[in-house]
Design a protein around this motif. Structure first.
Motif, PDB file in Angstrom:
ATOM      1  N   VAL A  21     -64.909  18.978  43.273  1.00 28.67           N
ATOM      2  CA  VAL A  21     -62.939  18.687  43.923  1.00 28.67           C
ATOM      3  C   VAL A  21     -62.442  17.167  44.696  1.00 28.67           C
ATOM      4  O   VAL A  21     -61.458  16.796  43.822  1.00 28.67           O
ATOM      5  CB  VAL A  21     -63.051  19.882  45.839  1.00 28.67           C
ATOM      6  N   ALA A  22     -63.370  16.312  44.619  1.00 30.15           N
ATOM      7  CA  ALA A  22     -63.603  15.335  45.331  1.00 30.15           C
ATOM      8  C   ALA A  22     -62.966  14.423  43.633  1.00 30.15           C
ATOM      9  O   ALA A  22     -62.492  13.747  43.989  1.00 30.15           O
ATOM     10  CB  ALA A  22     -64.797  14.663  45.467  1.00 30.15           C
ATOM     11  N   PRO A  25     -58.721  14.636  41.484  1.00 31.71           N
ATOM     12  CA  PRO A  25     -57.443  13.995  41.889  1.00 31.71           C
ATOM     13  C   PRO A  25     -58.109  12.500  41.128  1.00 31.71           C
ATOM     14  O   PRO A  25     -56.975  11.847  40.216  1.00 31.71           O
ATOM     15  CB  PRO A  25     -57.679  13.640  43.415  1.00 31.71           C
ATOM     16  N   LEU A  26     -59.348  12.024  41.199  1.00 29.77           N
ATOM     17  CA  LEU A  26     -59.389  11.194  39.628  1.00 29.77           C
ATOM     18  C   LEU A  26     -58.823  11.741  38.502  1.00 29.77           C
ATOM     19  O   LEU A  26     -58.358  11.300  37.474  1.00 29.77           O
ATOM     20  CB  LEU A  26     -60.660  11.012  39.363  1.00 29.77           C
ATOM     21  N   ARG A  29     -54.982  11.413  38.054  1.00 29.50           N
ATOM     22  CA  ARG A  29     -54.138  10.516  38.203  1.00 29.50           C
ATOM     23  C   ARG A  29     -54.189   9.380  36.350  1.00 29.50           C
ATOM     24  O   ARG A  29     -53.731   9.188  36.345  1.00 29.50           O
ATOM     25  CB  ARG A  29     -55.488   9.216  39.005  1.00 29.50           C
ATOM     26  N   ALA A  51     -61.247   7.975  33.726  1.00 28.04           N
ATOM     27  CA  ALA A  51     -61.283   8.220  35.275  1.00 28.04           C
ATOM     28  C   ALA A  51     -62.650   7.346  36.457  1.00 28.04           C
ATOM     29  O   ALA A  51     -63.072   7.543  37.181  1.00 28.04           O
ATOM     30  CB  ALA A  51     -61.260   9.698  35.099  1.00 28.04           C
ATOM     31  N   LEU A  88     -55.673  22.116  42.813  1.00 29.03           N
ATOM     32  CA  LEU A  88     -55.352  21.632  43.935  1.00 29.03           C
ATOM     33  C   LEU A  88     -54.249  21.562  44.803  1.00 29.03           C
ATOM     34  O   LEU A  88     -54.600  21.337  46.419  1.00 29.03           O
ATOM     35  CB  LEU A  88     -55.358  20.136  43.708  1.00 29.03           C
ATOM     36  N   LEU A  90     -51.004  21.640  44.135  1.00 30.97           N
ATOM     37  CA  LEU A  90     -50.574  20.387  44.947  1.00 30.97           C
ATOM     38  C   LEU A  90     -48.914  20.921  43.820  1.00 30.97           C
ATOM     39  O   LEU A  90     -48.162  19.584  43.622  1.00 30.97           O
ATOM     40  CB  LEU A  90     -50.441  18.508  43.633  1.00 30.97           C
ATOM     41  N   ARG A 117     -47.600  13.251  44.054  1.00 29.89           N
ATOM     42  CA  ARG A 117     -48.627  14.426  44.179  1.00 29.89           C
ATOM     43  C   ARG A 117     -48.400  15.914  45.177  1.00 29.89           C
ATOM     44  O   ARG A 117     -48.669  16.863  45.460  1.00 29.89           O
ATOM     45  CB  ARG A 117     -49.923  13.358  44.228  1.00 29.89           C
TER      46      ARG A 117
ATOM     47  N   GLN B 209     -55.265  15.086  49.272  1.00 34.22           N
ATOM     48  CA  GLN B 209     -55.422  15.670  47.739  1.00 34.22           C
ATOM     49  C   GLN B 209     -56.661  16.948  48.303  1.00 34.22           C
ATOM     50  O   GLN B 209     -55.770  18.274  47.785  1.00 34.22           O
ATOM     51  CB  GLN B 209     -55.157  15.449  46.425  1.00 34.22           C
ATOM     52  N   ILE B 210     -57.774  16.599  48.614  1.00 34.26           N
ATOM     53  CA  ILE B 210     -58.783  17.141  48.510  1.00 34.26           C
ATOM     54  C   ILE B 210     -58.455  18.342  50.152  1.00 34.26           C
ATOM     55  O   ILE B 210     -58.441  19.192  49.877  1.00 34.26           O
ATOM     56  CB  ILE B 210     -59.823  16.221  49.229  1.00 34.26           C
ATOM     57  N   PHE B 213     -56.002  21.095  48.803  1.00 42.56           N
ATOM     58  CA  PHE B 213     -57.155  22.085  48.319  1.00 42.56           C
ATOM     59  C   PHE B 213     -57.551  22.599  49.716  1.00 42.56           C
ATOM     60  O   PHE B 213     -57.644  24.134  48.725  1.00 42.56           O
ATOM     61  CB  PHE B 213     -58.010  21.400  47.245  1.00 42.56           C
TER      62      PHE B 213
END
Lengths: 272, 272
Positions: A21-22, A25-26, A29, A51, A88, A90, A117, B209-210, B213
DNA sequence: CGCTGTGAAAGACTTCACAGCA
DNA sequence: TGCTGTGAAGTCTTTCACAGCG
């Protein structure tokens, strides 16, 4: 961290690892950047490089989301952007309030990464009456007295705290009481919250301290020679520092003398 | 994550786990607070609570540094502050430059957490000629043209980048060329650096973002009412139940139709 | 043939639980 | 007695390496 029932994942494969999950976002992007350049597909290798992770890890991460790639080809950029965004959360609108509009709060309010986002800055809140009304990033600052009303009226569930450390817990309590269930804390203090509320923190100085730790080790590498010592200025790089910096002024160890640390603990005065 | 040295199969117990290093600043902060209140000793239980971790972890972490506690009593606060500071390399002076003095750069320049931990802001650098000379946090901003000179003259080995994403890599390259070997990057972009240079990044929107989630998952799953049972825990979160939000408008899957994801992938228009 | 998806192995980190010392 | 220090067990994460599909 995840203080949860760690038994039998109710349904099938619905537990995405925190570590994954962490990183989402990477990936998001990197994918967004590709999307803007109208790149149609990417291989795990290319995306991983963009990434900053390795490809095996990326593929494993994606495998928790489902099979979104095409063997022999790679991943469809647009499709993946959507899937990750949805995962996520979003794809929905998240109204956010930022409490504490100092330098940092202002920086956050202006930060483009939020709006793009799914995050919408619903309000800026500060305890200073003098700031009330002043627009920051185009949004008028509101007084802290109205915090509860603002949170309720906007259905805010995520709050950002960028107040001084001393005010953080109180602000946190009020946010939680008003209905906020996720908090991003920039104040250098540990917040206590009731069960069910999520807190994540960002401490600007912690990262710097971690860098210092590694930096300190670099110079030692080879011989372990005692370094130059001149800390102030002068010599450009190659500023060698003693491996285990000789404790010049260390506090005396309280009592007795057991095994103690790997290196000495000199007597003398306090450093601070 | 750290880009630098990969091996550290050092002779003895000189390898402190990354996870532990990352928590040392946390302990240090808690200890500093205790020290200011003149508390002489703490037990692992108390300190752990103050730092937001559990006591077993804390004791294990400290065990990598040495045996600095006293059985039956606890740890001497001052002594531990010193030992951790030294381990982190904070007993020496670290001149730092901040490049990119926008809202965030200014916030960093004003951040007290740096100065109080051995970091000294040696210079503020910005590409905007209009800012040159303007003092921010009492330090005059200097023009980017002088970056190399500033870094060399001050023996700077740690650089902070708070420029827009587009300028980050270039600034990074110049910092590295001038001798900087550790970089703290706030720009939302992946930096490439030569071997031996450490980069840590802080992306303000990633944490948000985390949170989104986890927040998303809360609303689903009602069987376990997000209880508000007062808890002292610092971070509370769990819930690992099927959430699966309804995909309203999702991009069409590129081709064929393999196993795909755990939930549907609706057809229709692009979300973005 | 190329690249994804994934079991299986390796490694890192956390938690347990208790011996042992002040 | 009370609390630290730490092997050992348990859990999570990463990496390997290759089967399998387009």
């Amino acid at each position: 961290m995840a203080t949860g029932r760690t038994h039998r994942p109710a349904t099938r494969s619905r537990g995405i690892p925190e570590a994954t999950v962490a990183r989402l976002p990477l990936y998001l992007r990197a994918l967004t950047a590709l999307s803007e350049r109208s790149v149609p597909t990417v291989s795990s290798e290319e995306l991983a490089a963009a990434a900053g992770v390795n490809s095996a890890k990326l593929r494993k991460d994606f495998s928790y989301l489902g099979s979104y790639g095409t063997r022999g080809v790679g991943y469809d950029v647009e499709y993946l952007v959507y899937q990750i965004s949805r995962e996520l959360g979003l794809t929905q609108d998240w109204p956010v309030v930022i409490v504490g509009i100092g330098n940092l709060g202002a920086a956050l309010a202006n930060y483009g990464g939020f709006a793009s986002r799914g995050f919408r800055v619903a309000a800026l809140i500060d305890a200073d009456p003098a700031m009330a009304g002043t627009p920051v990033a185009g949004i008028p600052v509101q007084h802290a007295d109205d915090l509860e009303t603002i949170v309720r009226d906007n259905g805010v569930s995520i709050g950002v705290i960028s107040t001084p450390a001393g005010a953080a817990q109180q602000v946190c309590d009020r946010l939680v009481a008003a209905g906020v269930t996720s908090i991003l804390n920039f104040a250098p203090t540990v917040l206590s919250v009731p069960d069910g509320v999520d807190v994540r923190k960002v401490d600007l100085s912690i990262e710097l301290q971690i860098l210092a730790f590694h930096e300190q080790r670099k110079s030692v590498e080879d011989t372990g020679e005692a370094g130059v010592g001149q800390s102030t200025a002068g010599v450009a790089q190659d500023v060698s520092v003693p491996a285990v910096p000789d404790a010049e002024e260390a506090p005396v160890r309280p009592v007795a003398e057991g095994r103690k640390g790997p290196d000495g603990d000199m007597p003398a005065v306090m450093p601070a």
